[in-house]
Design an enzyme around this catalytic site. Sequence first.
Site, PDB file in Angstrom:
ATOM      1  CG  LEU A 164       7.619   2.247   5.380  1.00 13.98           C
ATOM      2  CD1 LEU A 164       7.475   3.646   4.846  1.00 13.98           C
ATOM      3  CD2 LEU A 164       7.715   1.250   4.229  1.00 13.98           C
ATOM      4  CG  HIS A 172       0.818 -20.791   2.611  1.00  8.78           C
ATOM      5  ND1 HIS A 172      -0.235 -21.594   2.965  1.00  8.78           N
ATOM      6  CD2 HIS A 172       1.192 -20.165   3.755  1.00  8.78           C
ATOM      7  CE1 HIS A 172      -0.485 -21.480   4.249  1.00  8.78           C
ATOM      8  NE2 HIS A 172       0.374 -20.603   4.766  1.00  8.78           N
ATOM      9  CD  GLU A 217       9.940   1.708  10.494  1.00  8.19           C
ATOM     10  OE1 GLU A 217       9.747   2.690   9.754  1.00  8.19           O
ATOM     11  OE2 GLU A 217       9.680   0.543  10.145  1.00  8.19           O
ATOM     12  NE  ARG A 255      -5.326 -20.015   4.423  1.00  2.00           N
ATOM     13  CZ  ARG A 255      -4.382 -20.870   4.825  1.00  2.00           C
ATOM     14  NH1 ARG A 255      -4.364 -22.117   4.392  1.00  2.00           N
ATOM     15  NH2 ARG A 255      -3.454 -20.467   5.690  1.00  2.00           N
ATOM     16  NE  ARG A 277       6.676   4.562   0.497  1.00  2.00           N
ATOM     17  CZ  ARG A 277       6.361   5.370   1.512  1.00  2.00           C
ATOM     18  NH1 ARG A 277       7.280   5.671   2.426  1.00  2.00           N
ATOM     19  NH2 ARG A 277       5.153   5.881   1.608  1.00  2.00           N
ATOM     20  CE  LYS A 316       3.227   3.420   3.247  1.00  2.00           C
ATOM     21  NZ  LYS A 316       3.348   3.436   4.692  1.00  2.00           N
ATOM     22  CE1 TYR A 350       1.128  -0.250   4.387  1.00  2.00           C
ATOM     23  CE2 TYR A 350       0.087   1.902   4.338  1.00  2.00           C
ATOM     24  CZ  TYR A 350       0.904   0.996   4.972  1.00  2.00           C
ATOM     25  OH  TYR A 350       1.506   1.323   6.160  1.00  2.00           O
TER      26      TYR A 350
HETATM   27  N1  PDD Z   1       2.748   5.151   7.686  1.00  2.00           N
HETATM   28  N2  PDD Z   1       7.448   3.869   9.114  1.00  2.00           N
HETATM   29  C1  PDD Z   1       6.296   3.182   9.148  1.00  2.00           C
HETATM   30  C2  PDD Z   1       6.283   1.845   9.786  1.00  2.00           C
HETATM   31  C3  PDD Z   1       5.120   3.743   8.595  1.00  2.00           C
HETATM   32  O1  PDD Z   1       3.973   3.046   8.616  1.00  2.00           O
HETATM   33  C4  PDD Z   1       5.177   5.039   8.019  1.00  2.00           C
HETATM   34  C5  PDD Z   1       3.969   5.701   7.408  1.00  2.00           C
HETATM   35  C6  PDD Z   1       6.405   5.719   8.005  1.00  2.00           C
HETATM   36  C7  PDD Z   1       6.551   7.089   7.382  1.00  2.00           C
HETATM   37  O2  PDD Z   1       6.482   7.040   5.974  1.00  2.00           O
HETATM   38  P1  PDD Z   1       5.971   8.299   5.118  1.00  2.00           P
HETATM   39  O3  PDD Z   1       6.782   9.446   5.551  1.00  2.00           O
HETATM   40  O4  PDD Z   1       6.210   7.900   3.731  1.00  2.00           O
HETATM   41  O5  PDD Z   1       4.503   8.486   5.461  1.00  2.00           O
HETATM   42  C8  PDD Z   1       7.514   5.103   8.552  1.00  2.00           C
HETATM   43  C9  PDD Z   1       1.567   5.584   6.971  1.00  2.00           C
HETATM   44  C10 PDD Z   1       1.292   7.046   7.081  1.00  2.00           C
HETATM   45  C11 PDD Z   1       0.402   4.704   7.366  1.00  2.00           C
HETATM   46  O6  PDD Z   1       0.619   3.494   7.407  1.00  2.00           O
HETATM   47  O7  PDD Z   1      -0.695   5.212   7.606  1.00  2.00           O
END
Ligand code: PDD
Length: 286
Positions: free
Chosen positions: A203, A102, A179, A100, A52, A147, A33
Amino acid sequence: MSDIVYLNGKFMPVEEAHVPVLDRGFIFGDGVYEVIPVYSKHPFRLAEHLRRLQYSLDKIRIDNPCSDAEWARLIGEIIRRNAGEDQSVYLQVTRGVARRDHAFPKDVQPTVFMMSSPLVTPAPALVESGVACITAQDYRWLNCDIKSVSLLGNCLLRQLSVDAGAAETILFRDGRLTEASASNVFIVRDGVLLTPPKDNLVLPGITYDVVLEIARAREFQVEVRAVTEAEVRGADEIWVTSSTKEVLAVTTLDGKPVGDGRPGPLFRRMHALYQQFKRDHMRKAA
Ligand code: PDD
Protein backbone atom coordinates in the site's frame (compact mmCIF):
# COMPACT_ATOMS: atom_id res chain seq x y z
CA MET A 1 -22.69 12.82 22.31
CA SER A 2 -22.94 10.09 19.72
CA ASP A 3 -20.60 10.09 16.76
CA ILE A 4 -21.88 11.87 13.68
CA VAL A 5 -21.29 10.00 10.45
CA TYR A 6 -21.95 10.83 6.80
CA LEU A 7 -23.87 8.50 4.51
CA ASN A 8 -24.93 9.29 0.93
CA GLY A 9 -25.46 13.01 1.30
CA LYS A 10 -26.54 13.25 4.94
CA PHE A 11 -24.93 13.65 8.33
CA MET A 12 -26.54 11.60 11.10
CA PRO A 13 -25.80 9.86 14.41
CA VAL A 14 -23.98 6.58 13.79
CA GLU A 15 -26.94 4.57 15.16
CA GLU A 16 -29.14 5.91 12.37
CA ALA A 17 -26.78 5.09 9.51
CA HIS A 18 -27.84 1.93 7.66
CA VAL A 19 -26.70 0.37 4.41
CA PRO A 20 -28.86 -2.12 2.46
CA VAL A 21 -27.70 -5.74 2.73
CA LEU A 22 -27.22 -5.89 -1.04
CA ASP A 23 -24.55 -3.20 -0.92
CA ARG A 24 -21.59 -4.63 -2.83
CA GLY A 25 -19.33 -3.53 -0.03
CA PHE A 26 -21.16 -5.99 2.23
CA ILE A 27 -21.60 -8.77 -0.35
CA PHE A 28 -18.22 -8.62 -2.17
CA GLY A 29 -15.97 -6.22 -0.26
CA ASP A 30 -16.27 -4.22 -3.49
CA GLY A 31 -15.05 -0.79 -2.45
CA VAL A 32 -12.11 1.32 -1.38
CA TYR A 33 -11.31 3.48 1.62
CA GLU A 34 -9.01 6.05 3.16
CA VAL A 35 -7.92 6.80 6.73
CA ILE A 36 -6.91 10.45 7.17
CA PRO A 37 -5.30 11.62 10.40
CA VAL A 38 -6.49 14.99 11.67
CA TYR A 39 -4.31 17.20 13.87
CA SER A 40 -5.74 20.30 15.54
CA LYS A 41 -8.89 19.85 13.40
CA HIS A 42 -6.84 19.91 10.16
CA PRO A 43 -6.69 16.86 7.90
CA PHE A 44 -3.07 15.84 7.35
CA ARG A 45 -1.91 15.56 3.73
CA LEU A 46 -5.47 15.76 2.43
CA ALA A 47 -4.44 16.26 -1.21
CA GLU A 48 -2.28 13.13 -1.06
CA HIS A 49 -5.06 11.05 0.53
CA LEU A 50 -7.52 12.23 -2.12
CA ARG A 51 -5.02 11.41 -4.85
CA ARG A 52 -4.62 7.89 -3.46
CA LEU A 53 -8.42 7.56 -3.23
CA GLN A 54 -8.69 8.52 -6.91
CA TYR A 55 -6.01 5.93 -7.75
CA SER A 56 -7.88 3.19 -5.87
CA LEU A 57 -11.21 4.16 -7.48
CA ASP A 58 -9.63 4.17 -10.95
CA LYS A 59 -8.10 0.75 -10.34
CA ILE A 60 -11.46 -0.79 -9.47
CA ARG A 61 -13.37 1.29 -12.05
CA ILE A 62 -15.68 3.31 -9.84
CA ASP A 63 -16.30 6.93 -10.87
CA ASN A 64 -15.29 9.27 -8.09
CA PRO A 65 -18.61 10.41 -6.60
CA CYS A 66 -17.16 13.74 -5.41
CA SER A 67 -14.74 16.36 -6.64
CA ASP A 68 -11.71 17.08 -4.45
CA ALA A 69 -13.39 20.33 -3.36
CA GLU A 70 -16.51 18.39 -2.30
CA TRP A 71 -14.44 15.83 -0.43
CA ALA A 72 -12.59 18.62 1.35
CA ARG A 73 -15.87 20.23 2.36
CA LEU A 74 -17.39 16.94 3.60
CA ILE A 75 -14.25 15.99 5.49
CA GLY A 76 -14.12 19.45 7.05
CA GLU A 77 -17.74 19.05 8.08
CA ILE A 78 -17.29 15.61 9.66
CA ILE A 79 -14.31 16.95 11.62
CA ARG A 80 -16.33 19.93 12.78
CA ARG A 81 -19.29 17.79 13.85
CA ASN A 82 -17.18 15.42 15.93
CA ALA A 83 -15.47 16.18 19.21
CA GLY A 84 -11.71 16.31 19.61
CA GLU A 85 -8.83 18.21 18.09
CA ASP A 86 -7.10 15.10 16.78
CA GLN A 87 -9.25 12.67 14.86
CA SER A 88 -9.01 9.81 12.42
CA VAL A 89 -11.38 10.24 9.50
CA TYR A 90 -12.41 7.05 7.76
CA LEU A 91 -14.12 7.24 4.39
CA GLN A 92 -15.24 4.51 2.07
CA VAL A 93 -16.80 4.28 -1.34
CA THR A 94 -18.44 1.07 -2.51
CA ARG A 95 -19.82 0.22 -5.92
CA GLY A 96 -23.35 0.55 -4.54
CA VAL A 97 -26.46 -1.57 -4.11
CA ALA A 98 -27.45 -4.16 -6.73
CA ARG A 99 -28.75 -7.73 -7.08
CA ARG A 100 -25.90 -10.11 -6.34
CA ASP A 101 -23.93 -10.70 -9.51
CA HIS A 102 -20.14 -10.64 -9.72
CA ALA A 103 -20.24 -8.53 -12.88
CA PHE A 104 -20.47 -4.79 -12.30
CA PRO A 105 -24.06 -3.49 -12.18
CA LYS A 106 -25.04 -0.71 -14.57
CA ASP A 107 -26.35 2.67 -13.44
CA VAL A 108 -25.87 2.32 -9.70
CA GLN A 109 -24.83 5.10 -7.37
CA PRO A 110 -21.72 4.41 -5.28
CA THR A 111 -22.31 4.30 -1.54
CA VAL A 112 -20.34 6.98 0.27
CA PHE A 113 -19.73 6.59 3.99
CA MET A 114 -17.58 8.63 6.33
CA MET A 115 -16.94 8.55 10.08
CA SER A 116 -14.48 10.01 12.53
CA SER A 117 -12.91 8.56 15.67
CA PRO A 118 -10.44 10.02 18.12
CA LEU A 119 -6.91 9.75 16.74
CA VAL A 120 -5.06 7.43 19.11
CA THR A 121 -1.34 7.63 18.38
CA PRO A 122 1.08 5.39 20.33
CA ALA A 123 1.42 6.35 23.99
CA PRO A 124 4.81 7.80 25.04
CA ALA A 125 5.61 4.61 26.97
CA LEU A 126 5.18 2.58 23.77
CA VAL A 127 7.36 4.98 21.81
CA GLU A 128 10.01 4.51 24.53
CA SER A 129 9.78 0.73 24.73
CA GLY A 130 9.04 -0.13 21.12
CA VAL A 131 6.76 -3.03 20.20
CA ALA A 132 6.92 -6.73 19.47
CA CYS A 133 6.18 -7.98 15.97
CA ILE A 134 5.90 -11.38 14.41
CA THR A 135 6.39 -12.38 10.79
CA ALA A 136 4.30 -14.31 8.28
CA GLN A 137 4.18 -15.14 4.61
CA ASP A 138 2.33 -12.48 2.67
CA TYR A 139 -0.42 -14.53 1.04
CA ARG A 140 -2.58 -11.56 0.04
CA TRP A 141 -3.47 -10.85 -3.57
CA LEU A 142 -1.31 -9.01 -6.11
CA ASN A 143 -3.13 -5.67 -5.92
CA CYS A 144 -2.09 -4.53 -2.46
CA ASP A 145 -1.59 -1.01 -3.86
CA ILE A 146 -5.38 -0.64 -3.99
CA LYS A 147 -6.71 0.57 -0.64
CA SER A 148 -9.56 -1.92 -0.84
CA VAL A 149 -12.10 -2.65 1.89
CA SER A 150 -11.55 -6.35 1.05
CA LEU A 151 -9.21 -6.74 4.00
CA LEU A 152 -9.74 -10.38 4.96
CA GLY A 153 -6.09 -11.27 4.32
CA ASN A 154 -4.90 -8.29 6.35
CA CYS A 155 -7.32 -9.12 9.18
CA LEU A 156 -6.22 -12.78 9.34
CA LEU A 157 -2.56 -11.73 9.34
CA ARG A 158 -3.13 -9.02 11.95
CA GLN A 159 -4.92 -11.52 14.21
CA LEU A 160 -1.80 -13.74 14.20
CA SER A 161 0.04 -10.93 15.98
CA VAL A 162 -2.86 -10.38 18.38
CA ASP A 163 -2.75 -14.10 19.24
CA ALA A 164 1.00 -13.79 19.84
CA GLY A 165 0.62 -10.66 22.00
CA ALA A 166 2.41 -8.59 19.34
CA ALA A 167 1.63 -5.26 17.70
CA GLU A 168 1.98 -6.13 14.04
CA THR A 169 2.68 -8.92 11.56
CA ILE A 170 5.55 -8.16 9.19
CA LEU A 171 5.13 -9.84 5.82
CA PHE A 172 7.49 -11.54 3.39
CA ARG A 173 6.71 -12.61 -0.15
CA ASP A 174 9.22 -14.76 -2.05
CA GLY A 175 11.93 -13.95 0.50
CA ARG A 176 11.37 -10.19 0.30
CA LEU A 177 9.85 -7.70 2.72
CA THR A 178 6.54 -6.26 1.56
CA GLU A 179 4.86 -4.41 4.46
CA ALA A 180 2.93 -5.27 7.64
CA SER A 181 -0.77 -6.12 8.03
CA ALA A 182 -1.73 -2.42 8.45
CA SER A 183 1.53 -0.49 8.15
CA ASN A 184 4.60 0.04 5.99
CA VAL A 185 8.00 -1.16 7.19
CA PHE A 186 11.46 0.46 7.26
CA ILE A 187 14.69 -1.09 8.48
CA VAL A 188 18.09 0.33 9.38
CA ARG A 189 21.30 -1.53 8.58
CA ASP A 190 24.74 -0.04 9.12
CA GLY A 191 23.25 3.44 9.37
CA VAL A 192 21.27 3.16 6.12
CA LEU A 193 17.49 3.47 6.11
CA LEU A 194 15.97 0.87 3.78
CA THR A 195 12.42 0.33 2.59
CA PRO A 196 10.85 -1.47 -0.37
CA PRO A 197 9.69 0.63 -3.32
CA LYS A 198 6.02 1.29 -3.97
CA ASP A 199 4.68 -1.37 -6.28
CA ASN A 200 1.63 -3.60 -6.53
CA LEU A 201 2.68 -5.58 -3.44
CA VAL A 202 2.42 -2.72 -0.93
CA LEU A 203 0.00 0.00 0.00
CA PRO A 204 1.55 3.35 -0.96
CA GLY A 205 1.54 4.81 2.54
CA ILE A 206 1.17 8.53 3.08
CA THR A 207 3.22 8.22 6.28
CA TYR A 208 5.85 6.27 4.30
CA ASP A 209 6.19 9.32 2.02
CA VAL A 210 6.44 11.72 4.96
CA VAL A 211 9.14 9.59 6.61
CA LEU A 212 11.13 9.39 3.37
CA GLU A 213 10.78 13.14 2.82
CA ILE A 214 12.01 13.92 6.33
CA ALA A 215 14.84 11.39 6.02
CA ARG A 216 16.05 12.86 2.74
CA ALA A 217 15.70 16.47 3.93
CA ARG A 218 17.81 15.63 7.00
CA GLU A 219 20.37 13.74 4.97
CA PHE A 220 19.78 10.31 6.36
CA GLN A 221 21.31 7.70 4.08
CA VAL A 222 18.27 6.25 2.34
CA GLU A 223 17.87 3.35 -0.07
CA VAL A 224 14.50 2.50 -1.56
CA ARG A 225 15.00 -0.99 -2.94
CA ALA A 226 13.99 -4.62 -2.49
CA VAL A 227 14.77 -5.72 1.08
CA THR A 228 15.39 -9.39 1.77
CA GLU A 229 13.97 -11.37 4.66
CA ALA A 230 17.53 -11.99 5.86
CA GLU A 231 18.20 -8.22 5.91
CA VAL A 232 15.10 -7.69 8.04
CA ARG A 233 16.04 -10.48 10.44
CA GLY A 234 19.55 -9.03 10.81
CA ALA A 235 18.47 -5.36 10.96
CA ASP A 236 19.80 -2.91 13.56
CA GLU A 237 16.40 -1.22 13.67
CA ILE A 238 12.92 -1.93 12.33
CA TRP A 239 10.13 0.66 12.17
CA VAL A 240 6.47 0.43 11.23
CA THR A 241 4.62 3.48 9.90
CA SER A 242 0.98 4.36 9.39
CA SER A 243 -1.42 7.27 9.78
CA THR A 244 -2.40 6.12 13.27
CA LYS A 245 0.90 4.59 14.44
CA GLU A 246 2.97 7.42 12.94
CA VAL A 247 6.49 5.93 13.36
CA LEU A 248 6.95 3.14 15.86
CA ALA A 249 10.06 1.11 16.69
CA VAL A 250 9.93 -2.69 16.56
CA THR A 251 12.12 -4.04 19.34
CA THR A 252 11.48 -7.77 19.05
CA LEU A 253 10.83 -9.81 15.93
CA ASP A 254 9.48 -13.34 16.40
CA GLY A 255 10.60 -13.09 20.03
CA LYS A 256 14.21 -12.12 19.23
CA PRO A 257 15.58 -8.66 20.04
CA VAL A 258 16.04 -6.22 17.15
CA GLY A 259 19.49 -4.62 17.59
CA ASP A 260 19.98 -4.23 21.32
CA GLY A 261 16.25 -4.66 21.94
CA ARG A 262 15.60 -0.93 22.39
CA PRO A 263 14.45 1.73 19.94
CA GLY A 264 17.55 2.71 17.98
CA PRO A 265 19.21 6.10 17.44
CA LEU A 266 17.81 6.67 13.96
CA PHE A 267 14.31 5.89 15.21
CA ARG A 268 14.68 8.39 18.03
CA ARG A 269 15.78 11.05 15.59
CA MET A 270 13.01 10.29 13.12
CA HIS A 271 10.35 10.19 15.82
CA ALA A 272 11.40 13.60 17.12
CA LEU A 273 11.52 15.02 13.57
CA TYR A 274 8.08 13.60 12.81
CA GLN A 275 6.62 15.25 15.93
CA GLN A 276 8.38 18.49 14.96
CA PHE A 277 6.96 18.22 11.44
CA LYS A 278 3.46 17.83 12.87
CA ARG A 279 3.92 20.85 15.13
CA ASP A 280 5.29 23.01 12.32
CA HIS A 281 2.90 21.99 9.58
CA MET A 282 -0.29 21.20 11.45
CA ARG A 283 -0.50 22.79 14.87
CA LYS A 284 0.85 26.16 13.78
CA ALA A 285 -1.48 26.27 10.78
CA ALA A 286 -4.34 25.78 13.23
N1 PDD B 1 -3.79 1.39 7.30
N2 PDD B 1 -0.05 -0.75 4.60
C1 PDD B 1 -1.28 -1.19 4.93
C2 PDD B 1 -1.65 -2.58 4.55
C3 PDD B 1 -2.18 -0.35 5.62
O1 PDD B 1 -3.41 -0.80 5.93
C4 PDD B 1 -1.77 0.96 5.98
C5 PDD B 1 -2.67 1.91 6.72
C6 PDD B 1 -0.48 1.38 5.62
C7 PDD B 1 0.02 2.77 5.94
O2 PDD B 1 -0.60 3.75 5.14
P1 PDD B 1 -0.77 5.27 5.65
O3 PDD B 1 0.57 5.71 6.06
O4 PDD B 1 -1.29 5.98 4.49
O5 PDD B 1 -1.72 5.22 6.83
C8 PDD B 1 0.34 0.51 4.93
C9 PDD B 1 -4.82 2.26 7.83
C10 PDD B 1 -4.33 3.21 8.87
C11 PDD B 1 -6.00 1.42 8.26
O6 PDD B 1 -6.36 0.54 7.48
O7 PDD B 1 -6.56 1.65 9.33
